[in-house]
Design a protein around this motif. Structure first.
Motif, short mmCIF file in Angstrom:
data_model
loop_
_atom_site.label_atom_id
_atom_site.label_comp_id
_atom_site.label_asym_id
_atom_site.label_seq_id
_atom_site.Cartn_x
_atom_site.Cartn_y
_atom_site.Cartn_z
N MET A 199 0.79 -0.86 0.09
CA MET A 199 0.44 -0.17 -0.28
C MET A 199 1.10 1.27 -0.11
SD MET A 199 -3.25 0.02 2.01
CE MET A 199 -4.30 -1.66 2.66
N ASP A 200 2.29 1.02 1.03
CA ASP A 200 2.86 2.57 0.67
C ASP A 200 4.33 2.28 -0.14
OD1 ASP A 200 3.80 5.06 1.31
OD2 ASP A 200 4.82 4.27 3.55
N ILE A 201 3.84 1.96 -1.56
CA ILE A 201 4.70 2.01 -2.14
C ILE A 201 5.86 2.98 -1.95
CG2 ILE A 201 5.58 0.77 -4.70
CD1 ILE A 201 3.43 -0.52 -4.62
N GLU A 202 7.47 3.42 -1.64
CA GLU A 202 8.97 4.16 -2.27
C GLU A 202 8.36 5.58 -1.79
OE1 GLU A 202 9.34 4.57 -7.05
OE2 GLU A 202 10.21 2.23 -6.36
N GLY A 203 7.40 5.04 -0.41
CA GLY A 203 6.93 6.50 0.28
C GLY A 203 5.76 7.47 -0.38
N LYS A 204 5.25 6.49 -1.17
CA LYS A 204 3.46 7.67 -1.92
C LYS A 204 2.60 6.63 -1.61
CE LYS A 204 6.26 9.66 -4.45
NZ LYS A 204 6.61 11.08 -4.08
N HIS A 205 1.88 7.33 -0.86
CA HIS A 205 0.48 6.96 -0.08
C HIS A 205 -0.80 6.51 -0.97
CE1 HIS A 205 3.83 7.65 2.90
NE2 HIS A 205 3.06 8.97 2.93
N SER A 206 -1.72 5.85 -0.51
CA SER A 206 -3.33 5.81 -0.51
C SER A 206 -3.70 6.51 0.31
CB SER A 206 -3.26 4.58 -1.46
OG SER A 206 -2.79 3.71 -2.41
N ILE A 207 -4.14 7.29 -0.23
CA ILE A 207 -5.22 8.12 1.16
C ILE A 207 -6.72 8.38 0.53
CG2 ILE A 207 -5.35 10.34 2.30
CD1 ILE A 207 -2.05 10.27 0.74
N LEU A 208 -7.85 8.28 1.76
CA LEU A 208 -8.40 8.76 1.24
C LEU A 208 -9.23 9.45 2.15
CD1 LEU A 208 -11.61 7.95 0.90
CD2 LEU A 208 -12.66 5.88 2.36
N MET A 209 -9.79 10.99 1.57
CA MET A 209 -10.15 11.48 2.03
C MET A 209 -11.81 11.78 2.28
SD MET A 209 -7.69 14.20 2.06
CE MET A 209 -6.24 14.66 1.55
N VAL A 210 -12.07 12.36 3.80
CA VAL A 210 -13.35 11.68 4.11
C VAL A 210 -14.38 12.99 4.73
CG1 VAL A 210 -15.25 9.80 5.34
CG2 VAL A 210 -13.18 9.56 4.43
N SER A 211 -15.15 13.40 4.24
CA SER A 211 -16.04 14.86 4.64
C SER A 211 -17.82 14.32 4.18
CB SER A 211 -15.44 15.92 4.14
OG SER A 211 -16.41 16.71 5.38
N ASP A 212 -18.32 15.40 4.58
CA ASP A 212 -19.98 14.95 4.41
C ASP A 212 -19.77 16.55 3.20
OD1 ASP A 212 -21.81 13.64 5.17
OD2 ASP A 212 -21.06 13.76 7.49
N PHE A 213 -18.75 17.04 3.51
CA PHE A 213 -18.53 18.36 2.96
C PHE A 213 -17.37 18.57 1.51
CE2 PHE A 213 -19.35 19.21 7.14
CZ PHE A 213 -21.17 19.73 7.09
N PHE A 214 -18.23 18.05 0.17
CA PHE A 214 -17.24 18.09 -0.63
C PHE A 214 -17.94 18.76 -1.67
CE2 PHE A 214 -14.95 16.66 -4.08
CZ PHE A 214 -13.63 16.45 -4.15
N TYR A 215 -17.86 18.78 -3.22
CA TYR A 215 -18.33 19.78 -4.72
C TYR A 215 -19.14 18.43 -4.54
CZ TYR A 215 -14.37 22.34 -4.20
OH TYR A 215 -13.03 23.54 -4.96
N PRO A 216 -20.49 19.14 -5.39
CA PRO A 216 -20.73 20.52 -6.10
C PRO A 216 -20.59 21.45 -4.62
CG PRO A 216 -22.85 19.14 -5.80
CD PRO A 216 -21.67 17.86 -5.57
N ASN A 217 -20.58 21.12 -3.58
CA ASN A 217 -21.60 22.38 -2.20
C ASN A 217 -20.18 22.97 -2.45
OD1 ASN A 217 -22.60 23.04 -0.72
ND2 ASN A 217 -21.48 22.22 0.61
#
Length: 436
Positions: free
Chosen positions: A1-19
């Motif tokens: 999952m963490d290859i060569e210092g690069k991450h796989s990130i999941l951003m989570v929030s109720d607030f996102f576009y199109p708001n």
């Protein structure tokens, strides 16, 4: 999952576009910069109207609009365990290495962080707001925050004032909280090519017209300023329940020709509104960090703002005039701003903003927090439960019960559908996406 210092990130929030709003912009722009740094970023939010399912945005940013509808202030209904199956599936399919939740009053954020910790993922939380300690709503929210942050790996706040507030509300050790301010896209927010005439002087307000944003202060400040300065006009962009009061004020004082009410302003048109003014007025009663002030300063406007929360940390003293959240003090601050306005160089102000604020810098600093979080040791459920017991005599036991049930449900899901049976999605490089 963490290859060569690069991450796989999941951003989570109720607030996102199109708001549109500060949190939405923060998540989107931070995600774009992390993608440019070589990380994989996926966003998870709730469905908006007919926008449901998987969508792709600029540079291949993947967004899961899960089929949950908001029920109050763009928040989904709290389910505790209802989101566990879909969050588990996304984490496995996207080969996520860490989960980054945003905003204290996002239900989806709290549930995602809870489930992620149950499954052994590292989690980061960013707090974008300030809360009190005495009213019923704040007491309730602080207890929820205490539950979520009891087992968070690292936390981020957007100002030092916000960090102090978060530490006091949640009981989180200060050494686990990092301060990374917001930024502004200076390529989008630029001054007008030619300097505006000083007659009339235009004061711009762009804000949600709600109590927390100080709309009631504007009702008292605007007539007084218009009385003192016949050559001053106001442009008010934004909508909300307090718009009616501002409309009534305009009618009462016969200011229809001097106060323009634009209603909600699309983010793409904010720059053109700002470029039609000389002074930006922020009347918020509470603010962790005001991105609108950065946007205005980047467009070369002198800012007048209430001295609340993290606002004093945003700009140098020669770029902002601060006032108490009191009508007479705000009028005095506007008078001072009008006096020094001839000495303000919009192009120089924009140049300084480019040096002070950069989303690329925010992404690099956030990357350091991610690296630190992934170096933290993994702990079993029994090792984690004592943290929840510190949340209160009764609340602590209740929180432990919630986490134990979540753990059991997760194990049952693993028996029903083992991780190996969840099909992972193929990863695409940004160069492949551009070619396609």
């Amino acid at each position: 999952m963490d290859i060569e210092g690069k991450h796989s990130i999941l951003m989570v929030s109720d607030f996102f576009y199109p708001n549109f709003g500060g949190v939405e912009n923060h998540i989107y722009l931070l995600s774009q910069c992390l993608l440019k740094l070589g990380h994989k970023v996926v966003v998870m939010t709730h469905a908006y109207a007919n926008r449901s399912g998987v969508r792709y945005m600029t540079n291949g940013l993947k967004v899961y609009y899960v089929p949950w509808k908001p029920f109050l202030m763009q928040n989904t209904l709290p389910t505790f365990y209802g989101t566990l199956p879909i969050i588990r599936t996304i984490l496995i399919r996207e080969k996520i290495s860490l989960v980054h939740g945003h905003q204290a009053f996002s239900t989806l954020c709290h549930e995602a962080l809870m489930h992620a910790r149950t499954m052994g993922y590292k989690v980061i939380f960013t707090d974008h707001s300030l809360y009190g300690f005495s009213d019923i709503g704040s007491i309730h929210m602080n207890k929820v925050l205490q539950f979520t942050l009891a087992d968070v790996t690292q936390a981020i706040c957007v100002s030092h004032t916000s960090k102090e507030n978060t530490v006091l509300r949640s009981g989180l050790p200060p050494e686990k909280v990092f301060v990374i301010p917001n930024a502004v896209d200076t390529t989008m927010f630029k001054p007008a090519p030619e300097r505006l005439s000083m007659d009339p002087i235009v004061i711009v307000v762009i804000s949600r017209l709600v109590y927390r944003k100080g709309a009631d202060l504007l009702v008292e400040v605007i007539p007084e300023v218009c009385h003192l300065y016949p050559n001053v006009r106001f442009i008010i962009g934004g909508d909300g329940p307090k718009r009616v009061r501002l409309e009534e004020m305009r009618e009462k004082h016969s200011l229809q020709d001097r106060v323009d009410m634009l209603g909600a302003v699309p983010h793409a048109k904010v720059r053109s509104v700002l470029n039609s003014g000389h002074i930006f007025l922020n009347s918020s009663l509470t603010e962790a960090f005001c991105i609108a002030i950065l946007e205005a300063a980047s467009c070369g406007l002198l800012t007048v703002s209430t001295r609340v929360g993290g606002v004093p940390e945003v700009l140098p003293d020669d770029m902002i005039v601060l006032a108490k959240p009191d009508p007479s003090d705000m009028v005095h601050a506007i008078k001072k701003a009008i006096r020094i306005l001839p000495h303000i160089d919009p192009q120089e102000m924009h140049r300084r903003m480019k040096e002070m604020y950069s989303w690329h810098d925010v992404a690099k600093r956030t990357e350091i927090v991610y690296d630190r979080a992934l170096r933290c040791s993994n702990q079993t459920l029994l090792e984690r439960l004592p943290r929840y017991l510190t949340c209160g005599a009764w609340a602590g036991k209740l929180f432990c019960l919630v986490m134990i049930i979540d753990f059991i449900l997760w194990r049952l899901l693993q028996l029903w559908q083992p991780d190996s049976e969840v099909e992972p999605v193929p990863d695409f490089k940004r160069t492949e996406l551009k070619r396609g």
